[in-house]
Write a protein that holds these residues in place. Sequence first.
Motif, PDB file in Angstrom:
ATOM      1  N   GLY A 144       0.856  -1.375  -0.042  1.00 36.06           N
ATOM      2  CA  GLY A 144       0.121  -0.065   0.110  1.00 36.06           C
ATOM      3  C   GLY A 144       0.940   1.301  -0.052  1.00 36.06           C
ATOM      4  N   PRO A 145       0.592   2.192   0.800  1.00 37.02           N
ATOM      5  CA  PRO A 145       1.235   3.437   0.729  1.00 37.02           C
ATOM      6  C   PRO A 145       2.704   3.294   1.556  1.00 37.02           C
ATOM      7  CG  PRO A 145      -0.452   3.454   2.320  1.00 37.02           C
ATOM      8  CD  PRO A 145      -0.527   2.377   1.697  1.00 37.02           C
ATOM      9  N   TYR A 146       2.938   2.314   2.128  1.00 35.10           N
ATOM     10  CA  TYR A 146       4.164   2.201   3.017  1.00 35.10           C
ATOM     11  C   TYR A 146       5.245   1.550   2.031  1.00 35.10           C
ATOM     12  CZ  TYR A 146       0.628   2.754   6.339  1.00 35.10           C
ATOM     13  OH  TYR A 146      -0.568   3.221   6.903  1.00 35.10           O
ATOM     14  N   ARG A 147       6.724   1.995   2.493  1.00 37.96           N
ATOM     15  CA  ARG A 147       7.813   1.473   1.912  1.00 37.96           C
ATOM     16  C   ARG A 147       8.168   0.124   2.302  1.00 37.96           C
ATOM     17  NH1 ARG A 147      13.142   2.515   3.335  1.00 37.96           N
ATOM     18  NH2 ARG A 147      12.369   3.579   5.111  1.00 37.96           N
ATOM     19  N   GLY A 148       8.614  -0.720   1.602  1.00 39.73           N
ATOM     20  CA  GLY A 148       9.347  -2.056   2.236  1.00 39.73           C
ATOM     21  C   GLY A 148       8.566  -3.337   1.873  1.00 39.73           C
ATOM     22  N   GLU A 149       8.989  -4.440   1.976  1.00 44.08           N
ATOM     23  CA  GLU A 149       8.303  -5.773   1.758  1.00 44.08           C
ATOM     24  C   GLU A 149       9.289  -6.691   2.493  1.00 44.08           C
ATOM     25  OE1 GLU A 149      10.668  -6.746  -2.439  1.00 44.08           O
ATOM     26  OE2 GLU A 149       8.907  -5.514  -2.576  1.00 44.08           O
ATOM     27  N   LEU A 150       8.821  -7.990   2.312  1.00 44.54           N
ATOM     28  CA  LEU A 150       9.422  -9.157   3.176  1.00 44.54           C
ATOM     29  C   LEU A 150      10.821  -8.761   3.233  1.00 44.54           C
ATOM     30  CD1 LEU A 150       8.994 -11.926   4.669  1.00 44.54           C
ATOM     31  CD2 LEU A 150       9.535 -12.846   2.285  1.00 44.54           C
ATOM     32  N   GLY A 151      11.516  -8.963   4.620  1.00 43.79           N
ATOM     33  CA  GLY A 151      12.943  -8.844   4.852  1.00 43.79           C
ATOM     34  C   GLY A 151      13.486  -7.632   5.133  1.00 43.79           C
ATOM     35  N   ASP A 152      12.411  -6.469   5.104  1.00 44.63           N
ATOM     36  CA  ASP A 152      12.982  -5.029   5.472  1.00 44.63           C
ATOM     37  C   ASP A 152      12.463  -5.011   6.729  1.00 44.63           C
ATOM     38  OD1 ASP A 152      13.835  -4.535   2.676  1.00 44.63           O
ATOM     39  OD2 ASP A 152      11.992  -3.817   1.943  1.00 44.63           O
ATOM     40  N   ALA A 153      13.009  -3.822   7.111  1.00 43.17           N
ATOM     41  CA  ALA A 153      12.768  -3.320   8.588  1.00 43.17           C
ATOM     42  C   ALA A 153      12.016  -2.057   8.629  1.00 43.17           C
ATOM     43  CB  ALA A 153      13.933  -3.127   9.502  1.00 43.17           C
ATOM     44  N   SER A 154      11.039  -1.956   7.563  1.00 40.58           N
ATOM     45  CA  SER A 154      10.474  -0.848   7.285  1.00 40.58           C
ATOM     46  C   SER A 154       8.710  -1.226   7.462  1.00 40.58           C
ATOM     47  CB  SER A 154      10.575  -0.083   6.097  1.00 40.58           C
ATOM     48  OG  SER A 154      10.504  -1.106   4.935  1.00 40.58           O
ATOM     49  N   GLU A 155       8.103   0.132   7.499  1.00 42.24           N
ATOM     50  CA  GLU A 155       6.537  -0.198   8.015  1.00 42.24           C
ATOM     51  C   GLU A 155       5.844  -0.883   6.831  1.00 42.24           C
ATOM     52  OE1 GLU A 155       3.276   2.460   9.756  1.00 42.24           O
ATOM     53  OE2 GLU A 155       4.757   3.469   8.918  1.00 42.24           O
ATOM     54  N   GLY A 156       6.304  -1.062   5.574  1.00 48.84           N
ATOM     55  CA  GLY A 156       5.560  -1.957   4.630  1.00 48.84           C
ATOM     56  C   GLY A 156       5.823  -3.510   4.844  1.00 48.84           C
ATOM     57  N   SER A 157       6.780  -3.580   5.386  1.00 50.76           N
ATOM     58  CA  SER A 157       7.132  -5.062   5.727  1.00 50.76           C
ATOM     59  C   SER A 157       6.525  -5.525   7.076  1.00 50.76           C
ATOM     60  CB  SER A 157       8.743  -5.353   5.857  1.00 50.76           C
ATOM     61  OG  SER A 157       8.979  -6.798   6.091  1.00 50.76           O
ATOM     62  N   ILE A 158       6.497  -4.699   8.169  1.00 51.08           N
ATOM     63  CA  ILE A 158       6.086  -5.130   9.631  1.00 51.08           C
ATOM     64  C   ILE A 158       4.951  -4.781  10.002  1.00 51.08           C
ATOM     65  CG2 ILE A 158       8.692  -5.280  10.378  1.00 51.08           C
ATOM     66  CD1 ILE A 158       8.058  -2.581  11.922  1.00 51.08           C
ATOM     67  N   ARG A 159       4.188  -4.075   9.161  1.00 45.36           N
ATOM     68  CA  ARG A 159       2.759  -3.512   9.801  1.00 45.36           C
ATOM     69  C   ARG A 159       1.874  -4.347   9.199  1.00 45.36           C
ATOM     70  NH1 ARG A 159       0.907   2.375   9.466  1.00 45.36           N
ATOM     71  NH2 ARG A 159      -1.127   2.119  10.495  1.00 45.36           N
ATOM     72  N   THR A 160       1.323  -5.185  10.172  1.00 48.94           N
ATOM     73  CA  THR A 160       0.607  -6.579   9.792  1.00 48.94           C
ATOM     74  C   THR A 160      -0.800  -6.597  10.471  1.00 48.94           C
ATOM     75  OG1 THR A 160       1.462  -7.961  11.380  1.00 48.94           O
ATOM     76  CG2 THR A 160       2.698  -7.797   9.108  1.00 48.94           C
ATOM     77  N   ALA A 161      -1.838  -7.399  10.371  1.00 50.16           N
ATOM     78  CA  ALA A 161      -2.743  -7.613  10.508  1.00 50.16           C
ATOM     79  C   ALA A 161      -3.042  -8.518  11.991  1.00 50.16           C
ATOM     80  CB  ALA A 161      -3.911  -8.020   9.645  1.00 50.16           C
ATOM     81  N   ALA A 162      -3.592  -8.313  12.960  1.00 51.62           N
ATOM     82  CA  ALA A 162      -3.870  -9.291  13.964  1.00 51.62           C
ATOM     83  C   ALA A 162      -5.359  -8.948  14.546  1.00 51.62           C
ATOM     84  CB  ALA A 162      -2.990  -8.944  14.960  1.00 51.62           C
ATOM     85  N   LEU A 163      -5.873 -10.207  14.901  1.00 51.31           N
ATOM     86  CA  LEU A 163      -7.191 -10.244  15.757  1.00 51.31           C
ATOM     87  C   LEU A 163      -7.020 -10.965  16.821  1.00 51.31           C
ATOM     88  CD1 LEU A 163      -9.128 -11.307  12.250  1.00 51.31           C
ATOM     89  CD2 LEU A 163      -9.131  -9.045  13.506  1.00 51.31           C
ATOM     90  N   ILE A 164      -7.977 -10.614  17.803  1.00 49.33           N
ATOM     91  CA  ILE A 164      -7.830 -11.363  19.238  1.00 49.33           C
ATOM     92  C   ILE A 164      -9.313 -11.897  19.430  1.00 49.33           C
ATOM     93  CG2 ILE A 164      -7.421 -11.469  21.601  1.00 49.33           C
ATOM     94  CD1 ILE A 164      -4.984  -9.563  20.833  1.00 49.33           C
ATOM     95  N   ARG A 165      -9.591 -12.976  19.502  1.00 51.28           N
ATOM     96  CA  ARG A 165     -10.743 -13.452  20.106  1.00 51.28           C
ATOM     97  C   ARG A 165     -11.268 -14.022  21.325  1.00 51.28           C
ATOM     98  NH1 ARG A 165     -13.598 -18.330  18.902  1.00 51.28           N
ATOM     99  NH2 ARG A 165     -15.741 -18.188  18.358  1.00 51.28           N
ATOM    100  N   TRP A 166     -11.721 -13.588  21.976  1.00 56.03           N
ATOM    101  CA  TRP A 166     -12.157 -14.192  23.569  1.00 56.03           C
ATOM    102  C   TRP A 166     -13.544 -13.838  23.699  1.00 56.03           C
ATOM    103  CZ3 TRP A 166      -9.248 -12.775  28.870  1.00 56.03           C
ATOM    104  CH2 TRP A 166      -9.586 -13.811  29.561  1.00 56.03           C
ATOM    105  N   PRO A 167     -14.508 -14.835  23.474  1.00 53.10           N
ATOM    106  CA  PRO A 167     -16.048 -14.375  23.646  1.00 53.10           C
ATOM    107  C   PRO A 167     -16.267 -13.936  25.051  1.00 53.10           C
ATOM    108  CG  PRO A 167     -15.690 -16.549  22.281  1.00 53.10           C
ATOM    109  CD  PRO A 167     -14.188 -16.020  22.733  1.00 53.10           C
ATOM    110  N   GLY A 168     -17.108 -13.010  25.226  1.00 60.13           N
ATOM    111  CA  GLY A 168     -17.575 -12.574  26.556  1.00 60.13           C
ATOM    112  C   GLY A 168     -16.254 -11.750  27.224  1.00 60.13           C
ATOM    113  N   GLN A 169     -15.243 -11.658  26.861  1.00 56.72           N
ATOM    114  CA  GLN A 169     -14.195 -10.776  27.450  1.00 56.72           C
ATOM    115  C   GLN A 169     -13.757  -9.697  26.536  1.00 56.72           C
ATOM    116  OE1 GLN A 169     -13.338 -11.597  30.595  1.00 56.72           O
ATOM    117  NE2 GLN A 169     -14.864 -13.138  30.475  1.00 56.72           N
ATOM    118  N   ILE A 170     -13.490  -9.721  25.387  1.00 61.81           N
ATOM    119  CA  ILE A 170     -13.144  -8.961  24.220  1.00 61.81           C
ATOM    120  C   ILE A 170     -14.219  -8.796  23.276  1.00 61.81           C
ATOM    121  CG2 ILE A 170     -11.345  -8.207  22.401  1.00 61.81           C
ATOM    122  CD1 ILE A 170      -9.343 -10.175  23.800  1.00 61.81           C
ATOM    123  N   ARG A 171     -14.692  -7.322  23.205  1.00 62.97           N
ATOM    124  CA  ARG A 171     -15.547  -7.112  21.940  1.00 62.97           C
ATOM    125  C   ARG A 171     -15.151  -7.594  20.762  1.00 62.97           C
ATOM    126  NH1 ARG A 171     -18.756  -1.641  23.689  1.00 62.97           N
ATOM    127  NH2 ARG A 171     -18.403  -1.937  25.943  1.00 62.97           N
TER     128      ARG A 171
END
Length: 171
Positions: A144-171
């Motif tokens: 996307g708009p970020y610089r870098g890819e696999l193996g780089d230490a820049s935002e385009g490589s390390i900015r990733t998605a994460a989801l946490i699911r814990w019913p009744g505890q996390i919305r």
Amino acid sequence: QTKSLDIPLDKGPQIVEAKRGEPLKVVKPYTEEVRRGVDWELADRGIDFMKRQKAARKPFFLYLPISRTHFPNLPSKPFEGQSRIGQFGDSLMEGDALVGKMLDALKELGLEQDTIVVFASDNRPQGEVVREFGGDMPDMGSPGPYRGELGDASEGSIRTAALIRWPGQIR
């Protein structure tokens, strides 16, 4: 032009199993066909582990790193050609089905409400790695708009998605 590595199977990549207090055990060669189905095998082993832990009334930690959408994208036969956008799309659909299988198992085991599930990506697009081996593969991804890819230490490589699911505890 695709590069090919001719490595004899007895010297090539292997699937190994590690058990506490035991030496590594070679299970089988890591072939293209094994690559296509390895995540389903890992999911089955993970579900078996959860069943054993529930039967023993023990809490557990299960780390299950599925390999879908990692180069080489080789979907299993039931998912091949299903996305209409190539092997990356097929592998993405298959990864979704694998996560669904694990969530269904938690529900069937009655562990859904008491289990924290973390789903996270490990890196962004593969870029040069894929261009080197695949050339014109359409599934190189984009940072996307970020610089870098696999193996780089820049935002385009390390900015990733994460989801946490814990019913009744996390919305």
